[in-house]
Scaffold this motif. Sequence first.
Motif, PDB file in Angstrom:
ATOM      1  N   UNK A 283      14.853  -4.283  12.880  1.00 16.01           N
ATOM      2  CA  UNK A 283      14.699  -5.141  11.697  1.00 16.01           C
ATOM      3  C   UNK A 283      15.963  -5.966  11.468  1.00 16.01           C
ATOM      4  N   UNK A 284      17.121  -5.296  11.480  1.00 18.44           N
ATOM      5  CA  UNK A 284      18.372  -5.994  11.203  1.00 18.44           C
ATOM      6  C   UNK A 284      18.695  -7.035  12.278  1.00 18.44           C
ATOM      7  N   UNK A 285      18.701  -6.598  13.542  1.00 17.14           N
ATOM      8  CA  UNK A 285      19.065  -7.522  14.621  1.00 17.14           C
ATOM      9  C   UNK A 285      17.976  -8.553  14.877  1.00 17.14           C
ATOM     10  N   UNK A 286      16.709  -8.149  14.730  1.00 11.58           N
ATOM     11  CA  UNK A 286      15.626  -9.105  14.921  1.00 11.58           C
ATOM     12  C   UNK A 286      15.687 -10.239  13.915  1.00 11.58           C
ATOM     13  N   UNK A 287      15.952  -9.908  12.643  1.00  9.64           N
ATOM     14  CA  UNK A 287      16.049 -10.958  11.633  1.00  9.64           C
ATOM     15  C   UNK A 287      17.274 -11.830  11.826  1.00  9.64           C
ATOM     16  N   UNK A 288      18.362 -11.264  12.357  1.00  8.54           N
ATOM     17  CA  UNK A 288      19.516 -12.103  12.688  1.00  8.54           C
ATOM     18  C   UNK A 288      19.131 -13.133  13.751  1.00  8.54           C
ATOM     19  N   UNK A 289      18.394 -12.687  14.775  1.00 11.39           N
ATOM     20  CA  UNK A 289      17.937 -13.623  15.794  1.00 11.39           C
ATOM     21  C   UNK A 289      17.047 -14.707  15.210  1.00 11.39           C
ATOM     22  N   UNK A 290      16.146 -14.320  14.293  1.00 10.44           N
ATOM     23  CA  UNK A 290      15.278 -15.306  13.655  1.00 10.44           C
ATOM     24  C   UNK A 290      16.057 -16.289  12.803  1.00 10.44           C
ATOM     25  N   UNK A 291      17.047 -15.785  12.046  1.00  4.30           N
ATOM     26  CA  UNK A 291      17.855 -16.655  11.199  1.00  4.30           C
ATOM     27  C   UNK A 291      18.593 -17.695  12.035  1.00  4.30           C
ATOM     28  N   UNK A 292      19.150 -17.262  13.159  1.00  6.96           N
ATOM     29  CA  UNK A 292      19.914 -18.178  14.013  1.00  6.96           C
ATOM     30  C   UNK A 292      18.997 -19.207  14.658  1.00  6.96           C
ATOM     31  N   UNK A 293      17.870 -18.763  15.217  1.00  5.69           N
ATOM     32  CA  UNK A 293      17.023 -19.721  15.935  1.00  5.69           C
ATOM     33  C   UNK A 293      16.447 -20.768  14.994  1.00  5.69           C
ATOM     34  N   UNK A 294      16.039 -20.371  13.772  1.00 12.35           N
ATOM     35  CA  UNK A 294      15.490 -21.354  12.828  1.00 12.35           C
ATOM     36  C   UNK A 294      16.571 -22.289  12.308  1.00 12.35           C
ATOM     37  N   UNK A 345       9.310  -7.440  27.504  1.00 11.75           N
ATOM     38  CA  UNK A 345       9.524  -6.829  26.197  1.00 11.75           C
ATOM     39  C   UNK A 345      10.044  -7.844  25.195  1.00 11.75           C
ATOM     40  N   UNK A 346       9.778  -7.589  23.912  1.00 10.97           N
ATOM     41  CA  UNK A 346      10.136  -8.549  22.866  1.00 10.97           C
ATOM     42  C   UNK A 346      11.640  -8.727  22.747  1.00 10.97           C
ATOM     43  N   UNK A 347      12.398  -7.638  22.896  1.00 11.77           N
ATOM     44  CA  UNK A 347      13.843  -7.736  22.672  1.00 11.77           C
ATOM     45  C   UNK A 347      14.530  -8.555  23.761  1.00 11.77           C
ATOM     46  N   UNK A 348      14.181  -8.292  25.022  1.00  8.53           N
ATOM     47  CA  UNK A 348      14.775  -9.077  26.105  1.00  8.53           C
ATOM     48  C   UNK A 348      14.346 -10.540  26.011  1.00  8.53           C
ATOM     49  N   UNK A 349      13.107 -10.768  25.612  1.00 10.43           N
ATOM     50  CA  UNK A 349      12.635 -12.142  25.457  1.00 10.43           C
ATOM     51  C   UNK A 349      13.399 -12.849  24.354  1.00 10.43           C
ATOM     52  N   UNK A 350      13.691 -12.148  23.268  1.00 10.82           N
ATOM     53  CA  UNK A 350      14.452 -12.737  22.166  1.00 10.82           C
ATOM     54  C   UNK A 350      15.846 -13.152  22.635  1.00 10.82           C
ATOM     55  N   UNK A 351      16.527 -12.251  23.328  1.00  8.98           N
ATOM     56  CA  UNK A 351      17.879 -12.558  23.821  1.00  8.98           C
ATOM     57  C   UNK A 351      17.835 -13.704  24.834  1.00  8.98           C
ATOM     58  N   UNK A 390       9.778 -19.170  21.930  1.00 13.77           N
ATOM     59  CA  UNK A 390       9.834 -17.809  22.445  1.00 13.77           C
ATOM     60  C   UNK A 390      10.626 -16.893  21.534  1.00 13.77           C
ATOM     61  N   UNK A 391      11.712 -17.414  20.958  1.00 10.22           N
ATOM     62  CA  UNK A 391      12.510 -16.616  20.023  1.00 10.22           C
ATOM     63  C   UNK A 391      11.745 -16.343  18.738  1.00 10.22           C
ATOM     64  N   UNK A 392      10.985 -17.325  18.244  1.00 11.84           N
ATOM     65  CA  UNK A 392      10.206 -17.132  17.019  1.00 11.84           C
ATOM     66  C   UNK A 392       9.209 -15.988  17.195  1.00 11.84           C
ATOM     67  N   UNK A 393       8.450 -16.041  18.285  1.00  9.61           N
ATOM     68  CA  UNK A 393       7.420 -15.032  18.504  1.00  9.61           C
ATOM     69  C   UNK A 393       8.038 -13.663  18.750  1.00  9.61           C
ATOM     70  N   UNK A 394       9.089 -13.618  19.571  1.00  5.24           N
ATOM     71  CA  UNK A 394       9.670 -12.322  19.930  1.00  5.24           C
ATOM     72  C   UNK A 394      10.445 -11.699  18.778  1.00  5.24           C
TER      73      UNK A 394
END
Length: 472
Positions: A283-294, A345-351, A390-394
């Motif tokens: 939750x914490x790291x995933x939302x950080x990724x979302x905040x940065x990409x948007x 996997x979602x995490x590797x795709x996000x990175x 890809x970052x949005x979905x993952x």
Amino acid sequence: MAIDTTSRPTTSPREPLGTPRLSTRDKLVLFVLCAAQFMVALDFSVLNVALPALGSDLGMSRSALQWAVTAFALPSGGFLLLFGRMGDLYGRRRLFLSGLALFGAASLLATLAWDPASFLTGRALQGLGAAAIVPTGMSLLTTTFPEGPARDRALGISGTLLSLGFTVGMVAGGVLTDTLGWRSTMALLTVFALVVLPLAPALLPESRTPERPRLDVPGAVTVTGGLLSLIYALSTAADHGFARADVVAGLAAGLLLLTVFTVVESRSAAPLVSLPMLRRRTVAWGNLGGLVTFSMMSTVVFVLTLYLQEILRLSAFETGLVFGVQGLLSAVAGTCAPRVIGRFGARRTLVGSLTGQGALVATLLLLNAHTWSVWLAAAAVSLASMCHLGAIISYGLTVTSGVPDGEQGLATGLVTSTQQVGITVGIPLLGVLATTSDSLLSGVHTVLALDAAIVLAAAALLTAGLRRPATT
């Protein structure tokens, strides 16, 4: 519908699976939910190019035109967490339908507006309706489609339409304003609501948490007030800078209220936001990724719009065509993303997506005042947008995977709050460097360099932060 979280851990890549078949009813449910999300995404951008015509027609000054955007952004971002939790407790379908009806009525009011007050009232009510539609629509999607390939595909389609809606809005806004006038941009949203609303009641299942705890009123007041203050301050700073007293006061009040909110939540028997959930690594790291990409992608779109029109002297329509290519490739990315996520996997795709987005933004540093640069701009921003999608979905999958049905509204409220805050903060934090620079081209290069560095740094942090399995 219960979500099976035991079949395969999301921390390791999943084996490629065949494209899941959806029933006719599932397809209709997906259509309704995605059409509503597309409608809200469209609203973020369709009005932008119509603002000068709108101001002339309604007698709004240039400084007052900021409120055409801010009046929507304040409630749409400020009430997301509250409405997401209310959907958990009192019924997601009920709140989704209420938000859809309010959005449609507000769009009609904005279409028929006779003065600035009536128009801004319509925009504020649109934002309030969007705040109900977005988290409950996402919750209905994640509780309707079980975790795995079906949900991956549903979120892939939803993410594609979210990105496409923003891009289509930029192109459609210019065409509609030139041909039918600014009111047609608001009328388009009214038509969308009228199409979706009659279909939704019979198709969407009701969904809520089985427990019925009391709503955390102190938490709701502090988090909503904090988000409203921050969004107001950042939206105002985008046009007037950070030196204004109301911007400084808004930032201070927002940070103070959000600090109080964390204290309230730590002591509440039924908190609006579960602090243990915020401590989940995903939750914490995933939302950080979302905040940065948007935030960083919205900044790229902003500065490239300035670059294409002010330096290369492209018309608004030609600029829209450049971003139209971006939208088409984003749609392609949306069809491919679920397969990539299924493989890695979602995490590797996000990175990986963040790394690709940052690297491609870095190539835009080669832009200059020569006309051939338009081809570089179109290619780089389009490919970066594919990584962005890809970052949005993952990131959405990373945050919501493994979360019980009863907390899906909370998890998706966090996802959509991150989305709204990200869209809001990027331009005032970085975009202002381009508009205040002595040389616009130099300012654009400065913003793009910082943008790429932030995205790549976030990718490195997420690589370390998501390496170990999340604890639940």
